[in-house]
Design a protein around this motif. Structure first.
Motif, PDB file in Angstrom:
ATOM      1  N   SER A 116      11.966 -12.700  -1.604  1.00  0.00           N
ATOM      2  CA  SER A 116      11.299 -13.817  -2.278  1.00  0.00           C
ATOM      3  C   SER A 116       9.794 -13.620  -2.404  1.00  0.00           C
ATOM      4  O   SER A 116       9.153 -14.281  -3.220  1.00  0.00           O
ATOM      5  N   VAL A 117       9.218 -12.715  -1.614  1.00  0.00           N
ATOM      6  CA  VAL A 117       7.762 -12.523  -1.651  1.00  0.00           C
ATOM      7  C   VAL A 117       7.372 -11.097  -2.029  1.00  0.00           C
ATOM      8  O   VAL A 117       6.185 -10.807  -2.220  1.00  0.00           O
ATOM      9  N   LYS A 118       8.354 -10.217  -2.155  1.00  0.00           N
ATOM     10  CA  LYS A 118       8.071  -8.814  -2.449  1.00  0.00           C
ATOM     11  C   LYS A 118       7.315  -8.699  -3.763  1.00  0.00           C
ATOM     12  O   LYS A 118       7.664  -9.313  -4.768  1.00  0.00           O
ATOM     13  N   GLY A 119       6.249  -7.905  -3.736  1.00  0.00           N
ATOM     14  CA  GLY A 119       5.432  -7.727  -4.924  1.00  0.00           C
ATOM     15  C   GLY A 119       4.323  -8.754  -5.071  1.00  0.00           C
ATOM     16  O   GLY A 119       3.412  -8.582  -5.892  1.00  0.00           O
ATOM     17  N   ARG A 120       4.376  -9.821  -4.281  1.00  0.00           N
ATOM     18  CA  ARG A 120       3.325 -10.852  -4.355  1.00  0.00           C
ATOM     19  C   ARG A 120       2.529 -10.946  -3.051  1.00  0.00           C
ATOM     20  O   ARG A 120       1.348 -11.276  -3.081  1.00  0.00           O
ATOM     21  N   PHE A 121       3.178 -10.697  -1.931  1.00  0.00           N
ATOM     22  CA  PHE A 121       2.528 -10.795  -0.619  1.00  0.00           C
ATOM     23  C   PHE A 121       2.306  -9.398  -0.055  1.00  0.00           C
ATOM     24  O   PHE A 121       3.129  -8.497  -0.245  1.00  0.00           O
ATOM     25  N   THR A 122       1.190  -9.249   0.670  1.00  0.00           N
ATOM     26  CA  THR A 122       0.885  -7.985   1.336  1.00  0.00           C
ATOM     27  C   THR A 122       0.443  -8.269   2.763  1.00  0.00           C
ATOM     28  O   THR A 122      -0.492  -9.053   2.982  1.00  0.00           O
ATOM     29  N   MET A 123       1.111  -7.618   3.715  1.00  0.00           N
ATOM     30  CA  MET A 123       0.752  -7.772   5.120  1.00  0.00           C
ATOM     31  C   MET A 123      -0.059  -6.559   5.560  1.00  0.00           C
ATOM     32  O   MET A 123       0.250  -5.432   5.175  1.00  0.00           O
ATOM     33  N   SER A 124      -1.106  -6.819   6.339  1.00  0.00           N
ATOM     34  CA  SER A 124      -1.942  -5.729   6.828  1.00  0.00           C
ATOM     35  C   SER A 124      -2.455  -6.079   8.215  1.00  0.00           C
ATOM     36  O   SER A 124      -2.254  -7.198   8.698  1.00  0.00           O
TER      37      SER A 124
END
Length: 116
Positions: free
Chosen positions: A63-71
């Protein structure tokens, strides 16, 4: 003791962006995988993203792939969740999570509201 403190939530319009932060303490930050979860009103808590121990692999919910980035910033013992192209269905309380020696730890959460 293990502590997780989230920040960065707020009200944003659809299509907007927010960056959440989670400051960690009480454990060796670089040795444990970190995760983000969220819980929308009236729904169960759901997994959003995880950052591997080595930092080389990050996994995201569809549901968040391509929109959210974790670092992560190991020097600051902090993980981040960059959220772009936000949708109303992203509205939820967002929680940081770490599992240390078979115990799950959670922060207090930070509220994200996506609305016009």
């Amino acid at each position: 003791q293990v502590q997780l403190v989230e920040s960065g939530g707020g009200l944003v319009q659809p299509g907007g962006s927010l960056r959440l932060s989670c400051a960690a303490s009480g454990f060796t930050f670089s040795s444990y995988a970190m995760s983000w979860y969220r819980q929308a009103p009236g729904k169960e808590r759901e997994w959003v993203a995880s950052f591997s121990t080595t930092g080389s692999i990050t996994n995201y919910a569809d549901s968040v792939k391509g929109r959210f980035t974790m670092s992560a910033d190991n020097a600051k013992n902090t993980v981040y969740l960059q959220m772009n192209s936000l949708k109303p269905e992203d509205t939820a309380m967002y929680y940081c999570n770490v599992r240390v020696r078979w115990v799950n730890y959670w922060g207090q959460g930070t509220l994200v509201t996506v609305s016009v």
